[in-house]
Structures are given as structure tokens and as C-alpha cells.
Design an enzyme around this catalytic site. Sequence first.
Site, PDB file in Angstrom:
ATOM      1  CG  ASP A  72       6.577 -18.695  32.119  1.00 19.57           C
ATOM      2  OD1 ASP A  72       6.679 -17.683  32.830  1.00 19.57           O
ATOM      3  OD2 ASP A  72       6.362 -19.843  32.561  1.00 19.57           O
ATOM      4  NE  ARG A  73      13.144 -16.201  24.751  1.00 23.40           N
ATOM      5  CZ  ARG A  73      14.446 -16.032  24.610  1.00 23.40           C
ATOM      6  NH1 ARG A  73      15.228 -16.000  25.671  1.00 23.40           N
ATOM      7  NH2 ARG A  73      14.983 -15.893  23.411  1.00 23.40           N
TER       8      ARG A  73
END
Length: 319
Positions: free
Chosen positions: A141-142
Site C-alpha cells: 500500500d501507498r
Amino acid sequence: MMAQGKAATVRRERVDDSVAGQRIDNYLMRVCKGVPKSHVYRILRSGEVRVNGGRVGPTYRLALGDEVRIPPVRIAESSTPAAVPAGKPLPVVFEDDAIIVIDKPSGKAVHGGSGVSFGVIEQLRSQRPQARMLELAHRIDRETSGLLIIAKKRSALTALHDMMREGRVEKRYLTLVPGRWGNALQHVKEPLFKYLTPEGERRVRVSGDGKPAHSIVRLVKRWQRFSLLEVELKTGRTHQIRVHLAHLGFPLCGDDKYGDFPLNKALEHEGLKRMFLHAAHLAFAHPLSGEPIVLHSPLPEELQGFIDHLDATESRNYG
């Protein structure tokens, strides 16, 4: 605004180990950037594309040493192309001629899309224009920091995908949750279902209609208000750690999708301004040589700083 580019001449490309094993249609869409997909399939059907002098279908997989004839094609070019800034070099933990493992900072997407113009993979390609191939072997995930594998050869990418699908890549994450986690070791096996919110945002929930998901949670350290956990992924579902732990009543500190939002706001004032999730450990056999690779990434400064803050302000309890 799209401008029509000039027709290119016939190209002849020799297949090396960076693309060997790739389907011809996917290869053409990569090397003929800007050419509509429908046109790629038309030149394949018409026989204008040749491999070793013969016609091939779109599912043909390229072999090492193949010669690909690519006919002249008009490429639609943007009159104002958006350049990907090279930026600072990404921290490399391991690299050889087949793979790169970087230590991804929090806040950086792994690829462009969904409102993000570019990510790690585009930045890496900008920094290494001479590289024949750079492809993500998996995603994080970012908001998550830590270890991320990028393949430099098609054979390595294919092998890594097989290894991950078969559970032969050990991935462990560190996360902080509110409350006092009770078990030293706990298996979480809850199926996860992906869906879109009315606003079009991707979300995941525990549901019997979902795909099987398995996380192994280990208690690392415990304070009066928080617990530091290590989570080993046996499957790699979207938002798996975040949703599994939130479902059990232990949402990740700083998680803006599944977390405790009032708590997150309070934690910002204590110094935690991001989601506490870090890809800390990878162990796998090298996809080509089979040699064992074990990699570790220490907690980033902002997460270690919050742990130090807890140590200084709360009495620890290991029991």
C-alpha cells in the site's frame, strides 16, 4: 491533446532474457507505446508482425533469441508529455542482474493510477533509462513502508509470481495497534471480499463470499495502551493485515480507511502522523539461482521515534 506521430520504419527486435516468456500481444503493447490495443491485434491478425519470419497468434510466448518483425505503425504522441521526475535515488537493499529490492518510503505509491501520476516503478524507470525491463513483482500500500521486489528479467518475474502464489516468499510486517493484544501467537483465517464504496473507493471486508486469507500474528511488545505486532502473510490479499486486525477489534494506528479516526487524530498530536505498517522482512529463494535471500528493513525514523516515545511515557508489560 493528442498529436499524430510520424510512421516509423520496420523494426526488428531480438528477444533477450528480459522479455523471454512474455506474450507477443503484451510485448507489442509495451514496445509500441501509444498504439491503440485494437491496432496491435489487427497487425497480429494480418500477419504484419512476424516472429522468425512466420506468423504468430496473440498468445504466442516469446522465446530467447526470437527475432520479432514490427511493421511501421503510427504512434499517437502527447503534445505535452508528463515527464516523470527522477527524484532522489530509491534506497536499494539488494540488487543483482535479475531483481532489485528497495526500501519504499511511506506515502509513495508503487505505481501510477487512481489519481497518482507516477509511483515507485515509474520513478525507477526514469532513474534507470538503460534498463531493458523493470516490473513490480508484488505491491504494498501507498501508506506502507518497507521491502518491495522489482524484477529485471521476465524469467525472474514469472518465477516470483509462481513463488508468491505457492506461498514460498516469507513476508513479515510490523504494526502498532491500540489495546493490549493477548496471544503470543494467533492464526487469523478470515475470507476477504473486495468492493467499491458509492464514491468509487476500493474497500475490503471480512465476508463468507470473499477469498481465503491467512495471517499469522505474533506479539512483539506491549504497553498499557498499545501493542506492537509482527504479522506474517500466508496469502497476499488487498489490505489483508488492516482488515483482519480491524475485524478483531485492533485497527492499525494511523489507518485512514479502517482505523479509529478520533484516535488517529489524537496520535498525530503525540507524533504519529502516518499509518504504522512496515514491510520489515523478506525471505525467499532467488528466483533464478535458488540461493536463499533473507532481507530486513528497520523501522523508519518516524515509527521508531513513536516507539521510543511509548517507552519513555508508559511502563512496559511483556506478559
